[in-house]
Design a protein around this motif. Structure first.
Motif, short mmCIF file in Angstrom:
data_model
loop_
_atom_site.label_atom_id
_atom_site.label_comp_id
_atom_site.label_asym_id
_atom_site.label_seq_id
_atom_site.Cartn_x
_atom_site.Cartn_y
_atom_site.Cartn_z
N VAL A 97 -0.29 55.02 -20.27
CA VAL A 97 0.60 56.18 -20.34
C VAL A 97 0.29 56.93 -21.63
O VAL A 97 -0.18 56.35 -22.61
CB VAL A 97 2.10 55.79 -20.30
N SER A 98 0.53 58.22 -21.58
CA SER A 98 0.34 59.02 -22.79
C SER A 98 1.70 59.55 -23.23
O SER A 98 2.55 59.85 -22.41
CB SER A 98 -0.62 60.18 -22.54
N GLU A 99 1.87 59.60 -24.51
CA GLU A 99 3.11 60.09 -25.09
C GLU A 99 2.76 61.29 -25.96
O GLU A 99 1.97 61.18 -26.89
CB GLU A 99 3.79 59.01 -25.91
N GLU A 100 3.35 62.41 -25.61
CA GLU A 100 3.11 63.63 -26.37
C GLU A 100 3.93 63.58 -27.65
O GLU A 100 5.12 63.26 -27.63
CB GLU A 100 3.52 64.86 -25.56
N GLY A 101 3.28 63.88 -28.75
CA GLY A 101 3.99 63.92 -30.02
C GLY A 101 4.51 65.32 -30.28
O GLY A 101 4.60 66.15 -29.38
N ALA A 102 4.85 65.58 -31.49
CA ALA A 102 5.25 66.93 -31.88
C ALA A 102 4.06 67.87 -31.64
O ALA A 102 2.93 67.42 -31.45
CB ALA A 102 5.69 66.94 -33.33
N VAL A 103 4.29 69.13 -31.68
CA VAL A 103 3.27 70.12 -31.34
C VAL A 103 1.94 69.89 -32.07
O VAL A 103 0.89 69.91 -31.45
CB VAL A 103 3.80 71.56 -31.57
N PRO A 104 1.91 69.65 -33.39
CA PRO A 104 0.61 69.49 -34.03
C PRO A 104 -0.04 68.11 -33.79
O PRO A 104 -1.23 67.95 -34.03
CB PRO A 104 0.89 69.70 -35.51
N LEU A 105 0.70 67.14 -33.33
CA LEU A 105 0.14 65.80 -33.15
C LEU A 105 -0.52 65.67 -31.77
O LEU A 105 0.02 66.13 -30.78
CB LEU A 105 1.23 64.75 -33.29
N PRO A 106 -1.68 65.00 -31.74
CA PRO A 106 -2.34 64.80 -30.43
C PRO A 106 -1.59 63.72 -29.62
O PRO A 106 -0.84 62.92 -30.18
CB PRO A 106 -3.74 64.30 -30.83
N PRO A 107 -1.80 63.70 -28.31
CA PRO A 107 -1.14 62.66 -27.51
C PRO A 107 -1.61 61.27 -27.92
O PRO A 107 -2.74 61.10 -28.39
CB PRO A 107 -1.57 62.98 -26.08
N ARG A 108 -0.75 60.31 -27.76
CA ARG A 108 -1.08 58.92 -28.06
C ARG A 108 -1.01 58.12 -26.78
O ARG A 108 -0.20 58.40 -25.91
CB ARG A 108 -0.13 58.38 -29.12
N TYR A 109 -1.86 57.11 -26.69
CA TYR A 109 -2.00 56.33 -25.46
C TYR A 109 -1.62 54.89 -25.70
O TYR A 109 -1.89 54.34 -26.77
CB TYR A 109 -3.43 56.44 -24.95
N ARG A 110 -1.02 54.28 -24.67
CA ARG A 110 -0.70 52.86 -24.74
C ARG A 110 -0.76 52.29 -23.32
O ARG A 110 -0.70 53.02 -22.34
CB ARG A 110 0.67 52.64 -25.36
N LEU A 111 -0.89 50.98 -23.27
CA LEU A 111 -0.87 50.30 -21.97
C LEU A 111 0.55 50.27 -21.42
O LEU A 111 1.51 50.24 -22.19
CB LEU A 111 -1.41 48.87 -22.10
#
Length: 112
Positions: A97-111
């Motif tokens: 799954v990807s979690e969108e951060g704040a606007v300037p932060l890139p998405p982060r991924y986790r299992l």
């Protein structure tokens, strides 16, 4: 699946080559059949390559949840395009799954 692709692909290619060479009147069928068999064999090899690449991404994410694409790429030694491709497949399979951060932060991924 890999073994099945190798056996079926190479076996069919050998049969088709024999059929085309021996002149049993089936050369028009043997050559296209041989080409299809070689494609099946090659597809199996390519699928193995994708699985190994996806496994590297999953292995990294298992110890590093919430990692951005750039860190996954650097840690696995894969280009960002290849990591993105693996993440898309893994996301479609429900493993990542990807979690969108704040606007300037890139998405982060986790299992999952």
């Amino acid at each position: 699946m890999r073994i099945a692709n190798h056996i079926v692909g190479s076996g069919t290619a050998m049969f088709a080559a024999y059929d085309a060479i021996t002149g049993t009147g089936m050369a028009s069928r043997g050559i296209p059949q041989m080409c299809c068999a070689l494609l099946l064999y090659t597809a199996g090899i390519f699928q193995d390559h994708l699985r190994r690449r996806d496994t590297r991404v999953v292995a990294y994410l298992s110890g590093n949840p919430d990692a951005p694409l750039s860190k996954i790429s650097a840690a696995t030694g894969l280009s960002q395009e290849r990591v993105a491709s693996s993440l898309q497949r893994l996301h479609a399979d429900g493993l990542v799954v990807s979690e969108e951060g704040a606007v300037p932060l890139p998405p982060r991924y986790r299992l999952t």
